[in-house]
Design an enzyme around this catalytic site. Structure first.
Site, mmCIF file in Angstrom:
data_model
loop_
_atom_site.group_PDB
_atom_site.id
_atom_site.type_symbol
_atom_site.label_atom_id
_atom_site.label_comp_id
_atom_site.label_asym_id
_atom_site.label_seq_id
_atom_site.Cartn_x
_atom_site.Cartn_y
_atom_site.Cartn_z
ATOM 1 N N TRP A 133 0.859 -1.178 0.000
ATOM 2 C CA TRP A 133 0.000 0.000 0.000
ATOM 3 C C TRP A 133 0.896 1.228 0.000
ATOM 4 O O TRP A 133 1.785 1.355 0.840
ATOM 5 C CB TRP A 133 -0.903 -0.023 1.234
ATOM 6 C CG TRP A 133 -1.863 1.107 1.344
ATOM 7 C CD1 TRP A 133 -2.694 1.588 0.379
ATOM 8 C CD2 TRP A 133 -2.107 1.912 2.504
ATOM 9 N NE1 TRP A 133 -3.455 2.629 0.866
ATOM 10 C CE2 TRP A 133 -3.111 2.850 2.170
ATOM 11 C CE3 TRP A 133 -1.570 1.928 3.797
ATOM 12 C CZ2 TRP A 133 -3.582 3.790 3.078
ATOM 13 C CZ3 TRP A 133 -2.043 2.846 4.695
ATOM 14 C CH2 TRP A 133 -3.047 3.778 4.336
ATOM 15 N N ASP A 215 -0.645 -4.914 9.554
ATOM 16 C CA ASP A 215 -1.669 -4.020 9.013
ATOM 17 C C ASP A 215 -2.875 -4.894 8.676
ATOM 18 O O ASP A 215 -2.834 -5.705 7.752
ATOM 19 C CB ASP A 215 -1.147 -3.313 7.760
ATOM 20 C CG ASP A 215 -2.095 -2.219 7.270
ATOM 21 O OD1 ASP A 215 -3.226 -2.141 7.786
ATOM 22 O OD2 ASP A 215 -1.702 -1.446 6.375
ATOM 23 N N LYS A 251 -13.477 -1.316 5.514
ATOM 24 C CA LYS A 251 -13.929 -2.314 4.563
ATOM 25 C C LYS A 251 -14.933 -3.284 5.180
ATOM 26 O O LYS A 251 -16.005 -3.522 4.623
ATOM 27 C CB LYS A 251 -12.728 -3.093 4.011
ATOM 28 C CG LYS A 251 -11.599 -2.232 3.428
ATOM 29 C CD LYS A 251 -12.057 -1.414 2.243
ATOM 30 C CE LYS A 251 -10.888 -0.780 1.505
ATOM 31 N NZ LYS A 251 -10.077 0.146 2.309
#
Length: 415
Positions: A133, A215, A251
């Site tokens: 990311w 993460d 999400k």
């Protein structure tokens, strides 16, 4: 002359620039595969029914007010989030060696974690996957880390995890280096280590005395099973690692704009908790004083209410199953079209994103000729596909890899 006259314009943030270009595009066949957000089969944003129900419940509760939360957030949220990632039977929780602090989504958790590691633990070296990311580098660089490195992860020629390269690069990391690991549904590749590979990673990191920073942006959203998606984090904890885990509820709850996040801290001894908690409190106080309540209240209410939690489980199963369906359909249509190469990597990946293997020329071709918007790396959001556009997208991809000498095929094993 204005004091701002010499400020240079910064580069556009690709994913947001693509979304704006998509909005400005008047072509009726346009498709947005760039932004990381769930879409229904009709291509619309989806508010989870359990979230909508909970919002109404909270809004109807006259005892709810708008007073400040504590600096480290809503306790019922942080405890539920910590239990979600570590497990209800976590020995670290039972021994009071683990706790959470509320953050501004997963990005805020990463920034608070980086600040703590840099200022309190004197860490200056961080490794992240290649690719990763794109915000990982910026967050740690902006925090003050000056030794930033990547470790091999994606094998472009085989379109799979470069596990040997990953281990070789981590083996070169100095003791104490912070290693950013994606808990599940690796962004952007969608390729995760197997459980056996995670064990080898843990062996190496234990031997080299490396610090794990997980993460976790897709727990439950990836496979439909929050326990399965948290396996790697829980395994590292069971091995005795001290670690940090950055959680996002954008999400898996669809709370993109509410910025509900949690930073989970796991320690060897409960005795260090007061000091660590106090320093995190001071870091947050200096950054944004305290976090917003709304998203945290939604997550807390759902996770702490058995019937609502079950409804949420049903929602994440529905979302993850639709993504798997789109993966299978896209692969099958590319095969049926005779698109050069092997496209099995699309179904072997997991979660929201797929690293297609398309190169920059092919991406430009898709945007210009077919109005299909995706990142220049070839990453696509599988949620942007639906039964109404998937044939169009498959034909466009097929055209992009067979368009001639100026657009080479990413599926050629010689690459």
């Amino acid at each position: 002359m204005s004091i701002y006259a010499k400020v240079e314009k910064g580069p556009a943030i690709e994913v947001f620039a693509l979304t704006q270009a998509f909005k400005d595009d008047s072509n009726q066949n346009k498709v947005n595969l760039s932004v990381g957000a769930y879409r229904t089969d009709s291509g619309a944003p989806w508010v989870l029914p359990v979230v909508r129900k909970t919002e109404i419940k909270i809004a109807s509760d006259e005892s709810v007010n708008h007073e400040y939360l504590p600096v480290t957030g809503l306790e019922s949220f942080t405890s539920a989030a910590t239990e979600l990632v570590l497990g209800a039977d976590s020995i670290a929780i039972k021994e009071n060696r683990a706790f959470g602090v509320q953050t501004i989504s997963g990005t805020g958790a990463l920034r608070v974690a980086a600040e703590f590691l840099h200022t309190q633990l004197n860490r200056n070296v961080v490794f992240y996957s290649n690719p990763t990311w794109e915000n990982h580098h910026k967050i740690f660089a902006d925090t003050g880390f000056t030794s930033l490195h990547s470790y091999r992860y994606w094998d472009q020629s085989k379109r799979q995890l470069d596990f040997k390269g990953m281990l070789a690069d981590l083996d070169q990391a100095p003791p104490g280096a912070v290693i950013i690991l994606h808990a599940c549904a690796h962004n952007p590749t969608g390729i995760d280590p197997t459980q056996e590979q995670w064990k080898e990673i843990a062996d190496l990191m234990e031997h080299k005395k490396l610090f794990p920073l997980f993460d976790s942006a897709y727990q439950g959203f990836a496979s439909g099973d929050p326990d399965r998606d948290a396996w790697a984090v829980r395994y590292f904890v069971s091995r005795g690692f001290e670690l940090l885990t950055c959680q996002s509820f954008a999400k898996n709850f669809g709370l993109y704009c509410e910025r509900a996040g949690n930073l989970t801290v796991v320690q060897q001894h409960a005795s260090t908790k007061p000091a660590v908690h106090s320093q995190l409190t001071l870091i947050i106080r200096g950054m944004y004083s305290n976090p917003p309540a709304y998203g945290a209240r939604i997550v807390s209410t759902v996770l702490n209410t058995p019937e609502l939690r079950q409804e949420w489980m049903d929602c994440i199963k529905l979302m993850s199953s639709r993504i798997r369906q789109m993966r299978a359909l896209l692969r099958d249509k590319l095969v049926a079209l005779g698109t050069p190469g092997n496209w099995d990597h699309i179904v072997n990946q997991i979660g929201m994103f797929s690293y297609t293997g398309l190169n920059e020329n092919q991406v430009r071709y898709l945007i210009k000729e077919y109005h299909i918007y995706l990142l220049k790396t070839g990453r696509i959001n599988m949620c942007g596909l639906n039964t109404g556009n998937i044939e169009y997208v498959a034909k466009a991809i097929n055209a992009s890899v067979t368009a001639g000498s100026n657009v080479s095929c990413p599926c050629d094993n010689k690459l």
